[in-house]
Design an enzyme around this catalytic site. Structure first.
Site, PDB file in Angstrom:
ATOM      1  N   GLU A  36       0.824  -1.210   0.000  1.00 21.84           N
ATOM      2  CA  GLU A  36       0.000   0.000   0.000  1.00 21.84           C
ATOM      3  C   GLU A  36       0.857   1.259   0.000  1.00 21.84           C
ATOM      4  O   GLU A  36       0.547   2.231  -0.693  1.00 21.84           O
ATOM      5  CB  GLU A  36      -0.936   0.006   1.217  1.00 21.84           C
ATOM      6  N   CYS A 191     -12.250   2.546 -15.118  1.00 16.95           N
ATOM      7  CA  CYS A 191     -12.621   3.955 -14.894  1.00 16.95           C
ATOM      8  C   CYS A 191     -11.352   4.799 -14.815  1.00 16.95           C
ATOM      9  O   CYS A 191     -11.060   5.439 -13.815  1.00 16.95           O
ATOM     10  CB  CYS A 191     -13.438   4.065 -13.605  1.00 16.95           C
ATOM     11  N   CYS A 198     -16.173   2.891 -20.456  1.00 13.86           N
ATOM     12  CA  CYS A 198     -17.505   2.876 -19.837  1.00 13.86           C
ATOM     13  C   CYS A 198     -18.338   1.678 -20.276  1.00 13.86           C
ATOM     14  O   CYS A 198     -19.154   1.155 -19.504  1.00 13.86           O
ATOM     15  CB  CYS A 198     -18.239   4.178 -20.152  1.00 13.86           C
ATOM     16  N   CYS A 201     -17.854  -1.181 -17.954  1.00 15.28           N
ATOM     17  CA  CYS A 201     -17.983  -0.887 -16.531  1.00 15.28           C
ATOM     18  C   CYS A 201     -19.261  -1.484 -15.947  1.00 15.28           C
ATOM     19  O   CYS A 201     -20.359  -1.251 -16.480  1.00 15.28           O
ATOM     20  CB  CYS A 201     -17.978   0.625 -16.305  1.00 15.28           C
ATOM     21  N   CYS A 207     -24.250   5.297 -13.186  1.00 17.28           N
ATOM     22  CA  CYS A 207     -23.218   6.335 -13.117  1.00 17.28           C
ATOM     23  C   CYS A 207     -23.764   7.672 -13.616  1.00 17.28           C
ATOM     24  O   CYS A 207     -24.149   7.816 -14.785  1.00 17.28           O
ATOM     25  CB  CYS A 207     -22.007   5.920 -13.941  1.00 17.28           C
TER      26      CYS A 207
END
Length: 355
Positions: A36, A191, A198, A201, A207
């Site tokens: 991370e 995205c 799109c 997605c 959205c």
């Protein structure tokens, strides 16, 4: 009622998400945490080889806590944002000394460790322990800003608060590990910042940005300011034994704690470098040989670096009693934590202009 966003996202993740990243193997809090921190400001493809080399050298939190700082910085060299590496070791030492070598399992305690903010702490809780916690890294901000058509730059407090509210709403109680990985993957793979896919997605039909035909507007951009331009001389000083003089930078600031080349005030002209080296370092040098200069861009300014090679004609031992200066052969220097431009300059000086 189950959250529709989480349900659709988990279905997509099962078929299209990333399930085989290095930190998914032998998963524990230490490996998740290191990944991370590395992934902050850095793409997955860049991080993978660094992560694998880091794990080989520092396989657990005890190894990292007890390692020489130069060793840690050397394994970070090239990733940039070196405060991350220094904070990584500080946090490892705190885990060892304050928590008995075990990572805490609360948001508050994790955020007490150096370099761990709210989203990173949540990622550790979700990914390592399966504890429900909402994350909000750059990819997640983009997904949520578009899905809910939240205007404005996420660096603004009001915008960030809205995004955190939405992140909390959508984070499920079950399969939180898969959900957090899935929403990061969606932002990284579908995205995307430019030209989002799109049609691929799973959240397309809910959205708001897609419905408006305005995905490019979300999230809002950071207000632009022209970056200042700075200039410096960097001197490659070589003694009679073929050693190069390196200088450790202060612990804070740009390239903090790394070894670099001594810098000379740009107010000096090329014909004054010999005098400058004598005044600042007490070294007698021959005529300077200029190397092609280059520009290195930091997050908040551009630095124009003009390197110059000088042979030390007097005794090199005049700097031996200074802890922040060290004479090293090139192969020794390259084993230290060096900023990427300096490493390239010492490896192939003639290629400096290509950086």
């Amino acid at each position: 009622m189950p959250d529709r966003v989480a349900g659709k996202l988990l279905q997509w993740y099962d078929s299209h998400g990333r399930h085989d990243l290095p930190w998914h193997h032998n998963r524990n809090a230490y490996r998740v945490w290191v990944s991370e921190i590395m992934l902050q400001q850095t793409q997955v493809t860049t991080v993978i080889p660094y992560f694998e080399a880091f794990m080989e050298r520092f396989p657990d939190v005890h190894a990292l806590a007890g390692a020489p700082v130069d060793d840690v910085l050397s394994h970070w060299s090239g990733l940039g944002y070196y405060a991350r590496a220094r904070n990584l070791q500080k946090a490892a030492q705190a885990v060892v000394h304050d928590f008995g070598g075990e990572f805490p399992q609360t948001q508050e305690e994790l955020q007490s460790l150096a370099g761990i903010g709210r989203s990173t702490a949540a990622a550790i809780l979700a990914q390592a322990f399966g504890i429900r916690a909402a994350i909000l890294d750059g990819n997640v901000k983009r997904v949520l800003a578009r899905y809910h058509a939240i205007p404005g730059w996420p660096g603004q407090t009001a915008v960030l608060n809205q995004l955190w509210q939405r992140a909390e709403e959508h984070t499920p109680e079950q399969r939180v590990r898969d959900y957090t990985q899935g929403i990061m993957d969606l932002g990284a793979m579908v995205c995307t910042r430019r030209r989002p896919s799109c049609d691929s997605c799973p959240l397309q039909f809910g959205c708001s940005a897609f419905a408006q035909g305005e995905t490019a507007l979300y999230p809002g951009s950071k207000p632009r300011k022209a970056k200042p331009e700075k200039t410096t001389w960097m001197v490659i000083l070589e003694d009679g034994e073929g050693r190069i003089l390196l200088e450790r930078r202060p612990p804070n600031g740009i390239w903090g704690g790394l070894w670099s080349l001594p810098e000379i005030d740009p107010a000096y002209g090329a014909d004054e470098l010999q005098e400058a080296c004598e005044q600042s370092l007490g070294l007698d040098c021959g005529e300077p040989e200029l190397v092609s200069g280059f520009r290195h861009t930091f997050s908040h300014y551009h630095l124009h670096i003009q390197p110059a090679r000088l042979s030390v004609t007097g005794g090199a031992n005049t700097v031996a009693d200074r802890d922040h200066l060290k004479w090293l052969h090139r192969h020794e220097a390259l084993n230290l934590g060096l900023p990427a431009p300096i490493r390239s300059l010492l490896t192939e000086p003639e290629q400096a202009a290509l950086l």
